[in-house]
Design an enzyme around this catalytic site. Structure first.
Site, PDB file in Angstrom:
ATOM      1  CG  ASP A   5      -1.804   1.222   1.273  1.00  0.00           C
ATOM      2  OD1 ASP A   5      -2.599   1.394   0.335  1.00  0.00           O
ATOM      3  OD2 ASP A   5      -1.707   2.011   2.232  1.00  0.00           O
ATOM      4  CD  GLU A  24      -5.433   0.747  -3.774  1.00  0.00           C
ATOM      5  OE1 GLU A  24      -6.669   0.807  -3.722  1.00  0.00           O
ATOM      6  OE2 GLU A  24      -4.681   1.520  -3.166  1.00  0.00           O
ATOM      7  CB  CYS A  66     -13.052  -5.977   8.091  1.00  0.00           C
ATOM      8  SG  CYS A  66     -12.329  -7.121   9.288  1.00  0.00           S
ATOM      9  CB  CYS A 107     -14.767 -10.382   9.137  1.00  0.00           C
ATOM     10  SG  CYS A 107     -15.627  -8.821   9.462  1.00  0.00           S
ATOM     11  CB  CYS A 148     -13.696  -4.964  12.365  1.00  0.00           C
ATOM     12  SG  CYS A 148     -15.072  -5.678  11.442  1.00  0.00           S
ATOM     13  CB  CYS A 181     -14.637  -9.825  13.125  1.00  0.00           C
ATOM     14  SG  CYS A 181     -13.296  -8.781  12.517  1.00  0.00           S
ATOM     15  CG  ASP A 185      -1.403   3.131   6.005  1.00  0.00           C
ATOM     16  OD1 ASP A 185      -2.486   3.512   5.512  1.00  0.00           O
ATOM     17  OD2 ASP A 185      -0.543   3.919   6.456  1.00  0.00           O
TER      18      ASP A 185
HETATM   19 ZN   LIG Z   1     -14.087  -7.613  10.596  1.00  0.00          ZN
END
Ligand SMILES: [Zn+2]
Length: 371
Positions: free
Chosen positions: A188, A272, A325, A330, A346, A349, A356
């Site tokens: 990232d 990306e 997430c 999840c 999150c 979960c 990052d």
């Molecule tokens: Zn999660």
């Protein structure tokens, strides 16, 4: 077993007054030929609906050189003039493929001063590099050697805004692919850190970049106070350009080290797939610098993964890497994820995520899913 690849090597050099004069004139002719060809292409398309090929522009160049008013075009090597027309053709190809913006006119002050010489316009013997129409070899600082027995295919001479002269030498080199391995990583590219890896590691910007940027901000402020046309203005502009150049040099060195390490240590790397178009309208300085780093990182990873038999996985740019997430099983997606949120829990979960590292983990998973 090695693979033949083209590699560029960049060196500083110090021109004689004669060389500097000829090169300045060459840069001017390159810019003029680029602009004339671009104007004619646009006119032809508007007035006659015709597309233009490299061959068309090369024919125009031959005609322009016959024009007595453009006689100075004959005083420089013809090769860089042809090369700039080739570069323009490539720029249009990239534009039509959606990879780049529409080619622009080159301005005297703002555009890069460079000229490319193909092998018929220079000699390289006994370590001495001599350009067409010059009498002495260039005084190059060979801070690292060219590969043994390498024969340069093209040589690009340039002068940056800080007034420094460079020569980039493209040579054929042989590279041995690395042994395959299992490790894979998501990468990232961010504002806070240069890159964050799915392994949790963060690679920061070189420490001196922060100091340099502060210096840059001060120099820019000083520049904005100078009166137009004054001698102090030119000095202030040069100072800003020097700091810019230093930041860019160091960042490139740093990115080279980072990308070489990542490619050595991983079989597959996911990043990306940002496009040039998305990045054009960024007025925020930090964002612009990060985008520039991303472009360099991507191009380095592209050719290095190619060289060493590794794989680069490009993840769709609309993928919500920072909102999703990454915990297996999840798949909670946050509606928003403001830039100042560095970590979050999150709600589904309960995992505490570093922003990052979570994004890098998602990028890796998405890259592997598309493979
Ligand atoms: Zn999660």
């Amino acid at each position: 077993m090695g693979q033949a690849v083209k590699r560029g090597f960049k060196y500083r050099f110090y021109p004689t007054p004669e060389q500097a004069k000829l090169l300045h004139r060459t840069f001017g002719c390159v810019r003029l030929v680029w602009n004339m060809a671009l104007a004619e292409r646009i006119r032809r398309y508007k007035d006659e609906g015709l597309n233009t090929s490299y061959v068309d522009t090369a024919r125009w160049l031959t005609e322009w050189k016959q024009d007595p008013e453009l006689g100075f075009l004959r005083e420089v090597s013809n090769v860089p003039l042809q090369q700039t027309l080739r570069a323009q053709q490539n720029a249009f190809t990239a534009f039509f493929a959606g990879r780049a913006r529409y080619p622009r006119f080159k301005s005297k002050r703002k555009s890069r001063k460079s000229a490319t010489f193909a092998s018929n316009a220079f000699t390289f013997t006994g370590g001495a590099l001599k350009l067409a129409k010059t009498t002495e070899p260039l005084a190059v600082v060979w801070h690292r050697p060219l590969p043994e027995g390498a024969q340069p295919s093209t040589v690009t001479v340039s002068q940056d805004a800080a007034g420094r002269w460079f020569v980039s030498v493209l040579v054929e080199d042989t590279i041995t692919p690395l042994a395959p391995m299992d490790a894979m990583v998501g990468v990232d590219v961010g504002l806070e850190n240069l890159v964050t890896l799915s392994t949790g590691e963060k690679v920061t910007n070189p420490w001196h970049e922060r100091a340099c940027r502060r210096k840059l901000a001060r120099a820019q402020k000083a520049l904005s106070r100078k009166a137009k046309g004054s001698a102090n203005l030119a000095k202030a502009q040069l100072r800003v350009a020097r700091i810019h150049a230093r930041i860019a040099d160091r960042r490139r060195d740093h990115l080279h080290k980072v990308t070489t390490r990542l490619v050595r240590e991983n079989q597959a790397l996911a990043i990306e797939d940002l496009t040039v178009r998305n990045m054009l309208n960024n007025h925020c300085l930090a964002r612009a610098i990060s985008d520039a780093a991303w472009s360099q990182l991507r191009s380095m990873l592209e050719y290095k993964t190619g060289w060493y038999g590794r794989q680069l996985l490009l993840v769709d740019r609309w993928f919500p890497s920072s909102k999703l997430c990454s915990t297996p099983g999840c798949s909670h997606i946050n509606n928003t994820m403001p830039l100042n949120v560095r970590s979050w829990r999150c709600p589904l979960c309960g995992t505490l995520h570093d922003r990052d590292v979570n994004a890098a983990t998602n990028i890796l998973a998405a890259g592997l899913a598309d493979r």
